[in-house]
Scaffold this active site. Structure first.
Site, PDB file in Angstrom:
ATOM      1  N   ASP A  47     -10.871   1.866  -0.939  1.00  0.00           N
ATOM      2  CA  ASP A  47      -9.984   2.761  -0.699  1.00  0.00           C
ATOM      3  C   ASP A  47      -9.938   4.026  -1.664  1.00  0.00           C
ATOM      4  OD1 ASP A  47      -7.718   3.868   0.525  1.00  0.00           O
ATOM      5  OD2 ASP A  47      -6.571   1.788   0.586  1.00  0.00           O
ATOM      6  N   ASP A  48     -10.200   5.063  -1.122  1.00  0.00           N
ATOM      7  CA  ASP A  48     -10.040   6.273  -1.945  1.00  0.00           C
ATOM      8  C   ASP A  48     -10.855   6.623  -2.921  1.00  0.00           C
ATOM      9  OD1 ASP A  48      -7.819   7.062  -0.275  1.00  0.00           O
ATOM     10  OD2 ASP A  48      -6.374   7.107  -1.969  1.00  0.00           O
ATOM     11  N   CYS A  85      -7.251   6.950   5.606  1.00  0.00           N
ATOM     12  CA  CYS A  85      -7.245   5.350   5.858  1.00  0.00           C
ATOM     13  C   CYS A  85      -7.239   4.880   7.314  1.00  0.00           C
ATOM     14  CB  CYS A  85      -6.214   4.757   5.066  1.00  0.00           C
ATOM     15  SG  CYS A  85      -5.458   3.247   5.340  1.00  0.00           S
ATOM     16  N   ARG A  89     -10.454   3.130   9.579  1.00  0.00           N
ATOM     17  CA  ARG A  89     -10.470   1.694   9.854  1.00  0.00           C
ATOM     18  C   ARG A  89     -10.243   1.652  11.354  1.00  0.00           C
ATOM     19  NH1 ARG A  89      -8.544  -0.569   4.595  1.00  0.00           N
ATOM     20  NH2 ARG A  89      -8.857   1.372   3.228  1.00  0.00           N
ATOM     21  N   LYS A 143      -6.198  -5.029   2.617  1.00  0.00           N
ATOM     22  CA  LYS A 143      -5.272  -3.840   3.395  1.00  0.00           C
ATOM     23  C   LYS A 143      -5.630  -3.795   4.872  1.00  0.00           C
ATOM     24  CE  LYS A 143      -4.847   1.162   3.151  1.00  0.00           C
ATOM     25  NZ  LYS A 143      -5.110   2.150   2.112  1.00  0.00           N
ATOM     26  N   HIS A 145      -3.229  -1.732   7.570  1.00  0.00           N
ATOM     27  CA  HIS A 145      -2.833  -0.287   7.812  1.00  0.00           C
ATOM     28  C   HIS A 145      -3.224  -0.009   9.224  1.00  0.00           C
ATOM     29  CE1 HIS A 145      -1.751   3.705   6.290  1.00  0.00           C
ATOM     30  NE2 HIS A 145      -0.556   3.284   6.733  1.00  0.00           N
ATOM     31  N   HIS A 236      -7.269   3.141  -4.336  1.00  0.00           N
ATOM     32  CA  HIS A 236      -5.848   3.907  -3.959  1.00  0.00           C
ATOM     33  C   HIS A 236      -4.955   3.419  -5.196  1.00  0.00           C
ATOM     34  CE1 HIS A 236      -2.587   5.318  -1.786  1.00  0.00           C
ATOM     35  NE2 HIS A 236      -3.374   5.310  -0.599  1.00  0.00           N
ATOM     36  N   ASP A 342     -13.217   4.454   2.750  1.00  0.00           N
ATOM     37  CA  ASP A 342     -12.544   4.929   3.914  1.00  0.00           C
ATOM     38  C   ASP A 342     -12.390   6.393   3.954  1.00  0.00           C
ATOM     39  OD1 ASP A 342     -10.798   5.053   1.869  1.00  0.00           O
ATOM     40  OD2 ASP A 342      -9.136   4.327   3.166  1.00  0.00           O
ATOM     41  N   ASN A 343     -12.492   6.966   2.982  1.00  0.00           N
ATOM     42  CA  ASN A 343     -12.439   8.655   2.763  1.00  0.00           C
ATOM     43  C   ASN A 343     -12.990   8.919   1.264  1.00  0.00           C
ATOM     44  OD1 ASN A 343      -9.172   7.558   3.261  1.00  0.00           O
ATOM     45  ND2 ASN A 343      -9.674   8.514   1.156  1.00  0.00           N
ATOM     46  N   LYS A 403      -9.689  13.731   0.320  1.00  0.00           N
ATOM     47  CA  LYS A 403      -9.215  13.043   1.413  1.00  0.00           C
ATOM     48  C   LYS A 403      -8.440  13.918   2.246  1.00  0.00           C
ATOM     49  CE  LYS A 403      -5.949   9.759   1.167  1.00  0.00           C
ATOM     50  NZ  LYS A 403      -5.456   8.521   0.575  1.00  0.00           N
TER      51      LYS A 403
END
Length: 751
Positions: A47-48, A85, A89, A143, A145, A236, A342-343, A403
């Site tokens: 994540d991130d 995010c 996904r 996660k 989301h 993240h 994810d980004n 992002k």
């Protein structure tokens, strides 16, 4: 042993039913069983994590587990994602463009348009749904989301939870981020408390649970492959990791982000993930030159990057634990393992970063001095920290922006694939342009599974992705993805045949005023040389193609709103009154009362049988932010926690033993407010507090009769369950007061 799933049994019955069993012919549906050698699938989502934040992509951070996967597998230099995010996904799990499946922005919002429902349409079966129907065991950890916030209740609805979208088991957190030391966890469809043990950390817990799911599966169904989807909260914000990992980087980033960009780029070119001769673009807007910063700024900002690096290495160690486990049980050699982010890295920490990013969410002043005072607590349970945007810029080396953006810093991401014996020239970099929608068809091809035309009676969207499996067998093969559009909150871009047109949109300005830049991406990795003036005809063609894709995939209407996107709210938002029973938990505003910017009263019917009958009556939030109404030493108390700044109000006299109806009333506005306690309708105390609750609180839950997993107030340890008898709690919401700094105009970070 064959796998029989009655949900797949066709009609009509294929046997014969006579009057007696002797004259009847039994029949069973054909077994759903993958072929011999069908691989397990393990998908790990970071994540991130920016393009330059893993060791094999040039980072100084020690990531031996991921480096080893790349060294014996393949890693990709031109892999792209959607920039956010939820959107990434949704594409990863469906193989379709995110707008087309209804997740054009975060899962937090349904704006009333098909591309922005905030949940994956049933017209797009997920990878888990497809693989489960092919005989796989399917397990999600971490996660999610992809569930609308209004559905995040113990009563559901559950059809957009992981277990409603194809996963047999689930353990993790549903929202966009969580505290690594005290997360708000769900298992399958019920809330659970994190394990109470010294040194607990979410990333370690997630891998423990992943191993348990795999162990159960391999023990119970050794003839069936499994699909494990492991989505870390790392890296993240909040950046949090065990102290020993943070200490490993002490002093390692004192040279600052400008020097680190240079070092990273040199390493990237040596590794082959960036072409030779690539230059760095100018600094992003708002990022200061390191040499121009003061001594205290450099000291604090370097420490924040040390914390991030420790978090990254700790995450890598958990990946290593999982890989070692798979190897130890004999499953690694028959597993296609995919690792991606994810980004790009997040610039939401702003120029100074923060020791508590809830101040950002709440629109509160975040003073540099506050973070400096907490420098030695960064990364621990007392902080909810985020690094400055200068380190995110370095983490995205050599790419522009962050992002959310459609430049490379937002949409170009690391991707590693590992599949023993199936990858030609292991350890080599693949340079073909691909997109996150291409992962699902890659996995399906590897598993020998066809995407269905209809799923559970619902006609399906075509899969938009193209399999990447050819890149594993032919590293130098010509790329098979010719075109891909991008859009996030009005930022737009499109790639076609080596060219990329891209624009950054300023919210509130006309979209027609956006200027598209043009880059020859196969010759200009960093998007440094804008060729729009030299090739206006190419820009025009690409912009036309962008609009064609926008209409085809549900991007329209263009929407540059952030929190103010909420055009359609769950009916719960309009409820003026709530009744909660002890033990109840409601997540965030859509599923429960929205206290932001309004007057409200909390009324509790209780009985104290003994002088020690203390505890929480109602808590909203956690250590990072919120408020708690509780009884301590027999007295009514309020702790208003505005992102670490506490205002405590205590009644002067203890409650008498026996039954009572107690209430807390909040009145005032954003410049000043009052908290009033009443007992059996009689006012017993009134005190000033800084303001009504500001808008923007996220990732917080409302808890009746307890406060967990972390406490809003440092005056008690969680869960501080009320020790007397708590019959019920009522919440009555009053009028909303005007906010001079509305959250609707602030960008979002909870993704």
């Amino acid at each position: 042993m064959q796998h029989h799933d009655p949900r797949l049994e066709p009609s009509p019955f294929g046997g014969v039913v006579a009057d007696t069993v002797a004259d009847s012919t039994p029949w069973w549906a054909p077994a759903v069983r993958p072929g011999d050698g069908t691989p397990n699938i393990v998908m790990i989502v970071l994540d991130d994590v920016g393009y330059g934040q893993i060791g094999c992509y040039g980072a100084a951070t020690h990531t031996p587990a991921m480096n080893a996967l790349a060294a014996s597998g393949a890693w990709f230099a031109n892999f792209h994602v959607t920039g956010l995010c939820s959107t990434t996904r949704s594409s990863l799990l469906t193989g379709r463009n995110h707008h087309a499946v209804g997740v054009g922005f975060l899962a937090d919002f349904d704006t009333g348009f098909p591309g922005y429902r905030g949940a994956v349409t049933p017209r797009a079966a997920t990878l888990a749904e497809m693989l489960r129907d092919a005989g796989y065991g399917t397990y999600a950890v971490g996660k999610w989301h992809l569930t609308p916030p209004a559905h995040m209740t113990p009563a559901g609805p559950f059809h957009q939870w992981p277990t409603g979208r194809g996963f047999d088991r689930y353990y993790g957190f549903l929202w966009g981020e969580d505290d690594q030391w005290a997360p708000d966890l769900w298992e399958d469809q019920h809330h659970v408390e994190p394990p109470r043990r010294d040194g607990y950390h979410l990333s370690e817990d997630l891998v423990d649970r992943a191993q348990r799911y795999v162990s159960d599966h391999v023990s119970a169904a050794p003839d069936r492959p499994f699909f494990l989807y492991l989505a870390f909260g790392a890296c993240h914000a909040p950046h949090q990791a065990p102290r020993e990992y943070l200490e490993r980087y002490r002093g390692r980033f004192d040279h600052g982000w400008d020097v680190e960009r240079d070092h990273t780029l040199r390493r990237q070119m040596a590794l082959g993930v960036v072409p030779p001769g690539t230059a760095l673009p100018p600094p992003n807007e708002g990022v200061a030159n390191w040499a121009d910063l003061g001594d205290d700024q450099r000291r604090l900002y370097a420490r924040m990057q040390e914390v991030f690096a420790g978090f990254m290495e700790h995450t890598d160690a958990q990946i290593g634990r999982l890989v070692d486990y798979l190897r130890g049980i004999g499953e690694l050699d028959n597993t296609l393992l995919v690792v991606l982010s994810d980004n790009g890295a997040s610039g939401e920490g702003g120029a100074d970063g923060s020791a508590n990013e809830y101040r950002y969410f709440l629109g509160l002043a975040d003073r540099f001095e506050d973070a400096l005072e907490q420098i030695d607590e960064l990364g621990g349970p007392a902080t909810h920290n985020h690094y400055p945007s200068g380190w995110a810029q370095a983490g995205n080396t050599p790419l522009k922006l962050y992002k959310k953006h459609t430049f490379g810093g937002g949409v170009r991401a690391p991707l590693i694939m590992h599949w023993p014996g199936k990858i030609a020239a292991p350890g080599s970099v693949r340079t073909q342009v691909h997109h996150v929608i291409d992962v699902l068809p890659t996995v399906l091809q590897a598993a020998g599974v066809q995407a269905p035309d209809s799923y559970r009676g619902v006609p399906q969207l075509p899969v938009h992705g193209t399999s990447m499996l050819y890149t594993l067998s032919e590293p130098g093969a010509a790329g098979q993805r010719r075109q891909q559009y991008f859009e996030t909150a009005g930022h737009r871009g499109i790639y076609r045949d080596g060219w990329k047109a891209v624009t950054t949109h300023r919210p509130g300005t006309p979209f027609d005023a956006d200027r598209f830049e043009l880059y020859r991406l196969d010759e200009d990795f960093a998007e440094l040389h804008d060729l729009a003036a030299e090739h206006p005809e190419i820009v025009a063609d690409l912009v036309t193609a962008w609009w064609e894709d926008a209409r085809a995939y549900g991007v329209l209407p263009l929407d540059d709103r952030m929190q103010s996107r909420v055009a359609v709210k769950d009916p719960a938002w309009a409820r003026p009154r709530y009744r909660l029973l002890p033990g109840a938990r409601l997540a965030n505003g859509p599923a429960g009362p929205d206290f932001a910017g309004r007057h409200f009263t909390v009324t509790a019917r209780l009985e104290r049988h003994r002088p020690g009958d203390n505890g929480v009556l109602l808590a909203y939030g956690r250590r990072a932010a919120g408020f708690s109404f509780f009884v301590d030493d027999g007295r009514l108390c309020l702790d208003l926690n505005l992102a670490g700044r506490h205002t405590v109000v205590t009644a002067p006299e203890p409650l008498v033993l026996g039954p009572a109806t107690v209430a807390l009333t909040f009145t005032g506005d954003h410049d000043g407010a009052e908290a009033t306690f009443t007992v059996d309708g009689v006012e017993v105390h009134r005190a000033p507090v800084p303001a009504v609750l500001p808008a923007g609180l996220g990732c917080l839950s409302l808890q009746c009769g307890h406060n967990s997993p972390s406490p809003v107030s440092p005056r008690y340890e969680p869960p501080f369950t009320f020790a007397g008898t708590l019959h019920e709690v009522f919440i009555d919401l009053g009028p909303t007061v005007a906010d001079p700094h509305p959250a609707a105009e602030r960008p979002l970070a909870m993704d």
